[in-house]
Design an enzyme around this catalytic site. Structure first.
Site, PDB file in Angstrom:
ATOM      1  CG  HIS A   1    -131.341  25.629  43.341  1.00 45.35           C
ATOM      2  ND1 HIS A   1    -130.295  24.886  43.824  1.00 45.35           N
ATOM      3  CD2 HIS A   1    -132.251  24.724  42.915  1.00 45.35           C
ATOM      4  CE1 HIS A   1    -130.555  23.600  43.690  1.00 45.35           C
ATOM      5  NE2 HIS A   1    -131.750  23.482  43.143  1.00 45.35           N
TER       6      HIS A   1
ATOM      7  CG  ASP B   1    -126.910  22.601  45.921  1.00 45.69           C
ATOM      8  OD1 ASP B   1    -127.418  23.251  44.988  1.00 45.69           O
ATOM      9  OD2 ASP B   1    -125.693  22.578  46.170  1.00 45.69           O
TER      10      ASP B   1
END
Length: 419
Positions: free
Chosen positions: A389, A393
């Site tokens: 992350h 995304d």
């Protein structure tokens, strides 16, 4: 003249290695490029070559210990005037500096006489004596035709020599050298952890503690793909000599999608993200308690048949413990065939420093609603993506998975060429 041999870097992003087994002891005389230890890293198992000719003075790192790249592992006494690369005495603290491998293949070495070819290191000599080999029958690939440890092992493993040995004489594998499990009175069993398993454990802990994992799953209807593969698999095996697996189709689709969504083909490097140009697909290969991740280089440039060939070659080399540094280096994205074990959903641990790993689950026939509310038996598969992350995304990963789904669902007998 005292010199020092250091832990080499056996692949990009490798920062440390484990001394699995020393092949020499203090007092042994070795020649340049002789293997003096077996090393294990998170990417490869390899030999440590001696940088110099001389006599081993002291073993500074015990078997089973992990040290950083560039840290001194042993000392060697070389003859006065022997050509030597600059070295430093061991310091009290481990060095994290990345260095090049301590040795390189010799360049255009002069030919030697037959007697010189027969002169071997103590390690090679012990192997020849142990297996009662005739050195005159072994082709030497070392400098000037010299017989090396790898040459001897190649002959032993070829089956020509090993088939003539008794059961007690045959060489043992690295796995059998691990201490046996110890049964306890209450029925518990104490299982010593191999250096390879320790390395895997450390890599997994580092990944889950340093990378903020997130997960996505998409369902794909591969009914037409199953028909496509079934239509070709028999003739393909007869013609090519290896299987046309479902995994090859999935890897092809992922490689194509990575070209369109290159952010998933990135690595985390310090405080930067490096988007890789080459699409080098890492694939997981398991063997007993070992896990290796060899790489299909430039995967996007290969046909489905070409990918199937690479999968077969790398899997076989993994099972035989023949993977080398080149086989394991340069991976930019990992695809794991968890479906081969019957898994239908899983959450993979990212192969750092890559941005993501995709788990291809088992193909299962299920009733699915199609068209205007009609039920049909369809071949369905889950694709499970673990993503870093920091780099990725949900939006871009969702588009990437949707594209993989589209590519797979449009692989049909009429539209898709295996070659």
């Amino acid at each position: 003249m005292l010199e020092y041999i250091k832990m080499p870097q056996l692949g990009e992003s490798v920062t440390e290695g484990t001394i699995d087994r020393w092949l020499v002891k203090p007092g042994d005389t070795v020649e340049q490029y002789d293997s003096i230890a077996e090393l294990t890293t998170d990417k490869v198992t390899a030999d440590l070559p001696s940088q110099l000719s001389g006599t081993i003075q002291e073993i500074l790192v015990p078997e089973g210990e992990t040290v950083a790249v560039g840290e001194v592992v042993c000392s060697i006494v070389v003859a006065h005037g022997e050509a030597a690369a600059p070295s430093e005495a061991p310091s009290s603290s481990s060095s994290s500096e990345t260095t090049k491998p301590v040795a390189a293949a010799p360049q255009a070495a002069p030919k030697r006489s037959a007697d010189q070819k027969k002169r071997v290191s103590p390690v090679v000599g012990r192997l020849i004596d142990e297996y009662h080999l005739n050195i005159d029958l072994i082709e030497g690939t070392g400098a000037g035709g010299r017989v090396t440890r790898k040459d001897v092992l190649r002959e032993i493993e070829s089956g020509i020599i090993s088939s003539q040995l008794t059961h007690e004489e045959k060489p043992t594998t690295r796995d059998t050298q691990v201490k046996e499990a110890i049964p306890e009175e209450n029925g518990d069993v104490i299982i010593p952890v191999s250096s390879i398993r320790k390395t895997i454990a450390k890599r997994m802990v580092d990944s889950v503690t340093q990378i903020p994992h997130a997960w996505m799953t998409i369902e794909v209807d591969v009914t037409e793909l199953v028909k496509l593969r079934n239509a070709h698999k028999k003739q393909f095996k007869e013609q090519e000599g290896y299987n046309l697996t479902y995994f090859a189709f999935f890897v092809k689709a992922v490689a194509q999608a990575l070209k369109e969504y290159p952010m998933l083909n990135s690595v985390w490097k310090g405080d930067t993200i490096v988007q890789k140009k080459a699409i080098n697909m890492s694939i997981a290969v398991a063997s007993d308690d070992e896990l290796f991740v060899p790489v299909i280089q430039n995967c996007d440039q290969l046909s489905i048949a070409g990918i199937a060939s690479q999968i077969a070659i790398l899997a076989e080399k993994g099972r035989k413990k023949q993977l080398n540094v080149k086989d394991m280096s340069g991976g930019t994205f990992t695809v794991n065939n968890t479906g081969s074990f019957g898994s239908v959903h899983s959450a993979g641990i990212i192969n750092a420093p890559q941005a993501a790993i995709l788990q291809v689950e088992s193909i299962v026939k299920r009733p699915v609603i199609i068209g205007d509310g009609m039920f049909a038996a369809r071949d369905m598969v889950n694709l499970c993506l673990s993503l870093d992350h920091r780099i990725l995304d949900g939006m871009i990963c969702g588009k990437f998975l949707a594209r993989v789904k589209e590519l797979l669902e449009n692989m049909t007998i009429s539209s898709t060429s295996v070659y």
